[in-house]
Design a protein around this motif. Sequence first.
Motif, PDB file in Angstrom:
ATOM      1  N   HIS A  35       1.633  14.253  -9.246  1.00 30.09           N
ATOM      2  CA  HIS A  35       2.610  15.345  -9.373  1.00 30.09           C
ATOM      3  C   HIS A  35       2.963  15.564 -10.839  1.00 30.09           C
ATOM      4  CE1 HIS A  35       6.667  17.109  -9.464  1.00 30.09           C
ATOM      5  NE2 HIS A  35       6.158  17.875  -8.525  1.00 30.09           N
ATOM      6  N   GLY A  36       3.185  14.483 -11.564  1.00 29.89           N
ATOM      7  CA  GLY A  36       3.502  14.591 -12.988  1.00 29.89           C
ATOM      8  C   GLY A  36       2.383  15.238 -13.779  1.00 29.89           C
ATOM      9  N   ARG A  37       1.154  14.833 -13.487  1.00 27.26           N
ATOM     10  CA  ARG A  37       0.004  15.415 -14.197  1.00 27.26           C
ATOM     11  C   ARG A  37      -0.153  16.894 -13.880  1.00 27.26           C
ATOM     12  NH1 ARG A  37      -5.242  11.868 -13.891  1.00 27.26           N
ATOM     13  NH2 ARG A  37      -5.841  13.300 -15.533  1.00 27.26           N
ATOM     14  N   LEU A  38      -0.014  17.242 -12.599  1.00 29.30           N
ATOM     15  CA  LEU A  38      -0.136  18.653 -12.215  1.00 29.30           C
ATOM     16  C   LEU A  38       0.981  19.491 -12.820  1.00 29.30           C
ATOM     17  CD1 LEU A  38      -1.265  18.347  -8.498  1.00 29.30           C
ATOM     18  CD2 LEU A  38      -2.608  19.173 -10.436  1.00 29.30           C
ATOM     19  N   SER A  39       2.182  18.948 -12.855  1.00 35.39           N
ATOM     20  CA  SER A  39       3.298  19.671 -13.478  1.00 35.39           C
ATOM     21  C   SER A  39       3.028  19.900 -14.962  1.00 35.39           C
ATOM     22  CB  SER A  39       4.605  18.901 -13.300  1.00 35.39           C
ATOM     23  OG  SER A  39       4.974  18.853 -11.957  1.00 35.39           O
ATOM     24  N   GLY A  40       2.496  18.873 -15.612  1.00 36.62           N
ATOM     25  CA  GLY A  40       2.163  19.007 -17.029  1.00 36.62           C
ATOM     26  C   GLY A  40       1.087  20.051 -17.267  1.00 36.62           C
ATOM     27  N   LEU A  41       0.068  20.058 -16.429  1.00 40.57           N
ATOM     28  CA  LEU A  41      -0.999  21.060 -16.555  1.00 40.57           C
ATOM     29  C   LEU A  41      -0.464  22.465 -16.320  1.00 40.57           C
ATOM     30  CD1 LEU A  41      -3.923  19.220 -14.756  1.00 40.57           C
ATOM     31  CD2 LEU A  41      -3.745  19.737 -17.203  1.00 40.57           C
ATOM     32  N   ALA A  42       0.404  22.612 -15.335  1.00 38.68           N
ATOM     33  CA  ALA A  42       0.984  23.924 -15.056  1.00 38.68           C
ATOM     34  C   ALA A  42       1.838  24.387 -16.230  1.00 38.68           C
ATOM     35  CB  ALA A  42       1.815  23.883 -13.775  1.00 38.68           C
ATOM     36  N   SER A  43       2.594  23.483 -16.815  1.00 37.74           N
ATOM     37  CA  SER A  43       3.428  23.834 -17.971  1.00 37.74           C
ATOM     38  C   SER A  43       2.565  24.248 -19.158  1.00 37.74           C
ATOM     39  CB  SER A  43       4.322  22.663 -18.360  1.00 37.74           C
ATOM     40  OG  SER A  43       5.259  22.412 -17.351  1.00 37.74           O
ATOM     41  N   GLU A  44       1.483  23.505 -19.406  1.00 38.92           N
ATOM     42  CA  GLU A  44       0.573  23.850 -20.495  1.00 38.92           C
ATOM     43  C   GLU A  44      -0.064  25.214 -20.264  1.00 38.92           C
ATOM     44  OE1 GLU A  44      -2.381  20.838 -21.135  1.00 38.92           O
ATOM     45  OE2 GLU A  44      -0.848  19.268 -21.264  1.00 38.92           O
ATOM     46  N   ALA A  45      -0.474  25.466 -19.032  1.00 39.96           N
ATOM     47  CA  ALA A  45      -1.160  26.722 -18.705  1.00 39.96           C
ATOM     48  C   ALA A  45      -0.241  27.926 -18.846  1.00 39.96           C
ATOM     49  CB  ALA A  45      -1.722  26.657 -17.291  1.00 39.96           C
ATOM     50  N   ARG A  47       0.839  -1.219   0.000  1.00 38.20           N
ATOM     51  CA  ARG A  47       0.000   0.000   0.000  1.00 38.20           C
ATOM     52  C   ARG A  47       0.864   1.255   0.000  1.00 38.20           C
ATOM     53  NH1 ARG A  47      -4.992  -1.329   4.065  1.00 38.20           N
ATOM     54  NH2 ARG A  47      -6.015  -2.825   2.698  1.00 38.20           N
ATOM     55  N   THR A  48       1.974   1.222   0.707  1.00 40.22           N
ATOM     56  CA  THR A  48       2.875   2.370   0.717  1.00 40.22           C
ATOM     57  C   THR A  48       3.424   2.618  -0.679  1.00 40.22           C
ATOM     58  OG1 THR A  48       3.466   1.950   3.013  1.00 40.22           O
ATOM     59  CG2 THR A  48       4.955   3.346   1.749  1.00 40.22           C
ATOM     60  N   VAL A  49       3.845   1.568  -1.360  1.00 34.86           N
ATOM     61  CA  VAL A  49       4.359   1.695  -2.725  1.00 34.86           C
ATOM     62  C   VAL A  49       3.266   2.239  -3.635  1.00 34.86           C
ATOM     63  CG1 VAL A  49       5.208   0.389  -4.721  1.00 34.86           C
ATOM     64  CG2 VAL A  49       6.127  -0.072  -2.447  1.00 34.86           C
ATOM     65  N   ALA A  50       2.055   1.748  -3.501  1.00 33.59           N
ATOM     66  CA  ALA A  50       0.942   2.225  -4.321  1.00 33.59           C
ATOM     67  C   ALA A  50       0.658   3.706  -4.052  1.00 33.59           C
ATOM     68  CB  ALA A  50      -0.301   1.387  -4.062  1.00 33.59           C
ATOM     69  N   LEU A  51       0.719   4.118  -2.800  1.00 35.94           N
ATOM     70  CA  LEU A  51       0.493   5.513  -2.442  1.00 35.94           C
ATOM     71  C   LEU A  51       1.575   6.414  -3.034  1.00 35.94           C
ATOM     72  CD1 LEU A  51      -1.042   7.698  -0.872  1.00 35.94           C
ATOM     73  CD2 LEU A  51       0.360   7.108   1.129  1.00 35.94           C
ATOM     74  N   VAL A  52       2.822   6.006  -2.900  1.00 32.88           N
ATOM     75  CA  VAL A  52       3.935   6.793  -3.453  1.00 32.88           C
ATOM     76  C   VAL A  52       3.799   6.896  -4.968  1.00 32.88           C
ATOM     77  CG1 VAL A  52       6.436   6.811  -3.813  1.00 32.88           C
ATOM     78  CG2 VAL A  52       5.498   6.328  -1.543  1.00 32.88           C
ATOM     79  N   ASP A  53       3.423   5.799  -5.622  1.00 35.16           N
ATOM     80  CA  ASP A  53       3.233   5.799  -7.065  1.00 35.16           C
ATOM     81  C   ASP A  53       2.111   6.754  -7.464  1.00 35.16           C
ATOM     82  OD1 ASP A  53       3.768   4.774  -9.734  1.00 35.16           O
ATOM     83  OD2 ASP A  53       1.832   3.742  -9.550  1.00 35.16           O
ATOM     84  N   LEU A  54       1.017   6.728  -6.731  1.00 33.15           N
ATOM     85  CA  LEU A  54      -0.108   7.620  -7.017  1.00 33.15           C
ATOM     86  C   LEU A  54       0.290   9.082  -6.868  1.00 33.15           C
ATOM     87  CD1 LEU A  54      -3.113   8.122  -7.603  1.00 33.15           C
ATOM     88  CD2 LEU A  54      -3.530   7.842  -5.146  1.00 33.15           C
ATOM     89  N   VAL A  55       0.989   9.402  -5.798  1.00 32.08           N
ATOM     90  CA  VAL A  55       1.426  10.784  -5.576  1.00 32.08           C
ATOM     91  C   VAL A  55       2.371  11.227  -6.707  1.00 32.08           C
ATOM     92  CG1 VAL A  55       2.781  12.279  -4.052  1.00 32.08           C
ATOM     93  CG2 VAL A  55       1.059  10.744  -3.094  1.00 32.08           C
ATOM     94  N   ALA A  56       3.277  10.347  -7.128  1.00 34.58           N
ATOM     95  CA  ALA A  56       4.198  10.677  -8.218  1.00 34.58           C
ATOM     96  C   ALA A  56       3.446  10.932  -9.524  1.00 34.58           C
ATOM     97  CB  ALA A  56       5.224   9.564  -8.393  1.00 34.58           C
ATOM     98  N   ARG A  57       2.456  10.088  -9.809  1.00 31.17           N
ATOM     99  CA  ARG A  57       1.662  10.289 -11.036  1.00 31.17           C
ATOM    100  C   ARG A  57       0.879  11.595 -10.982  1.00 31.17           C
ATOM    101  NH1 ARG A  57      -0.137   4.622 -10.669  1.00 31.17           N
ATOM    102  NH2 ARG A  57      -2.066   5.569  -9.948  1.00 31.17           N
TER     103      ARG A  57
END
Length: 80
Positions: free
Chosen positions: A24-34, A12-22
């Motif tokens: 973060h990547g999506r939010l970074s991409g949205l911020a870059s696009e904006a 579950r910890t690995v799954a949580l870390v993976d989710l947070v990383a994904r």
Amino acid sequence: MVEAAKALDAPRTVALVDLVARLHGRLSGLASEATATSAVSPAEGAALRVVAAAPEGLSQSSWGRRLGVSRQRAHALAEG
């Protein structure tokens, strides 16, 4: 959040870390696009929001703390 992660088992910890990383990547991409057509980068925009929220002024150290970066990184953003 760290305490909550410690309470989870390893898968579950690995799954949580993976989710947070994904996320973060999506939010970074949205911020870059904006900000793609803007002269202000996402990091500069975040820095400006911190400054705008502190009309009393900030030292570079406190500005860095509020941004979650080192004083040196805050200094580099200020010079940028």
